[in-house]
Design an enzyme around this catalytic site. Structure first.
Site, PDB file in Angstrom:
ATOM      1  N   GLY A 144       0.896  -1.270   0.025  1.00 38.50           N
ATOM      2  CA  GLY A 144      -0.082   0.048   0.012  1.00 38.50           C
ATOM      3  C   GLY A 144       0.852   1.416   0.034  1.00 38.50           C
ATOM      4  CG  HIS A 162       2.962   0.499  -5.538  1.00 41.66           C
ATOM      5  ND1 HIS A 162       3.161   1.609  -4.658  1.00 41.66           N
ATOM      6  CD2 HIS A 162       3.613  -0.445  -5.057  1.00 41.66           C
ATOM      7  CE1 HIS A 162       3.798   1.075  -3.739  1.00 41.66           C
ATOM      8  NE2 HIS A 162       4.085  -0.329  -4.096  1.00 41.66           N
ATOM      9  CD  GLN A 194       9.871  -7.883  -2.580  1.00 38.63           C
ATOM     10  OE1 GLN A 194       9.671  -7.874  -1.369  1.00 38.63           O
ATOM     11  NE2 GLN A 194       9.147  -7.087  -3.472  1.00 38.63           N
ATOM     12  CB  SER A 222       5.689   3.142   0.440  1.00 35.43           C
ATOM     13  OG  SER A 222       5.236   2.620  -0.592  1.00 35.43           O
TER      14      SER A 222
HETATM   15  O1  PAF Z   1       7.497  -5.310  -1.929  1.00 35.37           O
HETATM   16  C1  PAF Z   1       6.577  -5.290  -1.341  1.00 35.37           C
HETATM   17  O2  PAF Z   1       5.984  -4.076  -1.053  1.00 35.37           O
HETATM   18  C2  PAF Z   1       6.302  -6.280  -0.344  1.00 35.37           C
HETATM   19  O3  PAF Z   1       7.711  -6.854   0.081  1.00 35.37           O
HETATM   20  C3  PAF Z   1       5.503  -7.445  -0.611  1.00 35.37           C
HETATM   21  C4  PAF Z   1       6.212  -8.154  -2.071  1.00 35.37           C
HETATM   22  C5  PAF Z   1       4.178  -7.057  -1.157  1.00 35.37           C
HETATM   23  C6  PAF Z   1       5.526  -8.401   0.250  1.00 35.37           C
HETATM   24  O4  PAF Z   1       4.774  -8.255   1.398  1.00 35.37           O
END
Ligand code: PAF
Length: 280
Positions: A31, A37, A153, A186
């Site tokens: 969020g 995003h 990630q 964010s």
């Molecule tokens: O990148 C993110 O915002 C978070 O690490 C994710 C992939 C939504 C997992 O909580």
């Protein structure tokens, strides 16, 4: 656009979409949405019939002294922005919905999590892999979309999907930047005006590294030292790491021969910012 707070409601929506033969794209987020995003959502819309965005600040990926409590949250704003971006459904579960009493399973990705943010934030990727596995199982997307700003990630999720034979495509899209080059995040919200100015050192040092690389520099430790020295010229910046690893394997490199990931984590005020480029 619909907003679901429970797993059965979310599953039901996806089941109906699939029954109509439609493909599903998932954009997992915590969020406090930004243009990065929104770009993932728009791309998901181009490649999938139905777009689901998850909004969940996942407690298990934060360390005890990290910013879980203060992480910015604004669901109403996120709902408005997602709707404009053409999203079909938002999944916004409670912590209790995702981690009910008795929950005790975790997903652990090996080797590639033992460096970079995995070292500075012990347990972080276990939390990410666990929640992303749950989201994949709840939404069952054909494709899931992640940003290259969180390069490690994205690699962890790609690895996990390959290793566990998850039946979906992990799509990683380029970092979206502010006009002056700061990677969108964010956490940029934490920056005071003076810190926001100082934060540009991340982008500038990556640009300088790219120029040095283009000019023929292939010694990984010299390049790392030069980048670290440039960041150190900014008094408000505290380096967590400046690292170069082979990409996408994330193995040590002395002499740069194939593609490498140059990744930074830098603390500026309350914000721990990360950024990276691939040199190839
Ligand atoms: O990148 C993110 O915002 C978070 O690490 C994710 C992939 C939504 C997992 O909580």
């Amino acid at each position: 656009m619909q907003v679901f707070h429970t797993i059965p409601e979310m599953r039901n929506f996806v089941r109906q979409a699939r029954a109509g033969g439609r493909s599903v794209g998932l954009v997992p987020t915590m969020g406090y949405l930004h243009e990065g995003h929104l770009e993932l959502m728009r791309q998901a819309g181009k490649h999938c019939d139905v777009v689901v965005v998850s909004i969940f600040v996942n407690p298990v990926q934060f360390g005890p002294n990290e910013d879980f409590a203060s992480y910015p949250r604004d669901l109403e704003r996120d709902v408005r922005m997602s709707e404009k971006a053409g999203v079909d459904a938002i999944f916004n579960p409670s912590i209790q919905e995702m981690y009910p009493a008795g929950f005790c399973t975790q997903v652990e990705v090996g080797r590639i999590t033992e460096k970079l943010c995995g070292l500075s934030r012990p347990g972080h990727f276990r939390g990410v892999a666990t929640v992303v596995t749950k989201l994949f199982n709840i939404v069952k997307p054909d494709r899931a979309f992640f940003g290259q700003k969180d390069a490690q990630q994205a690699l962890v999720i790609e690895r996990m999907a390959a290793d566990l034979d998850l039946d979906l495509e992990v799509v990683t899209l380029p970092t979206v930047r502010e006009v002056d080059g700061l990677a969108m995040s964010s956490r940029n919200r934490y920056l005071e005006p003076e810190e926001r100015r100082a934060a540009l050192i991340l982008y500038k040092s990556l640009q300088q590294a790219r120029e040095l690389y283009r000019a023929g520099e292939r010694d990984a430790s010299r390049l790392r030292r030069l980048v670290a020295a440039m960041i150190a010229t900014e008094p408000l910046a505290g380096i967590d790491y400046v690292e170069i690893y082979s990409y996408p394997e994330l193995e040590e490199v002395a002499e740069i021969q194939g593609p490498v990931l140059l990744a930074l984590a830098v603390k500026i005020g309350r914000a721990r910012l990360i950024d990276n480029i691939i040199l190839e």
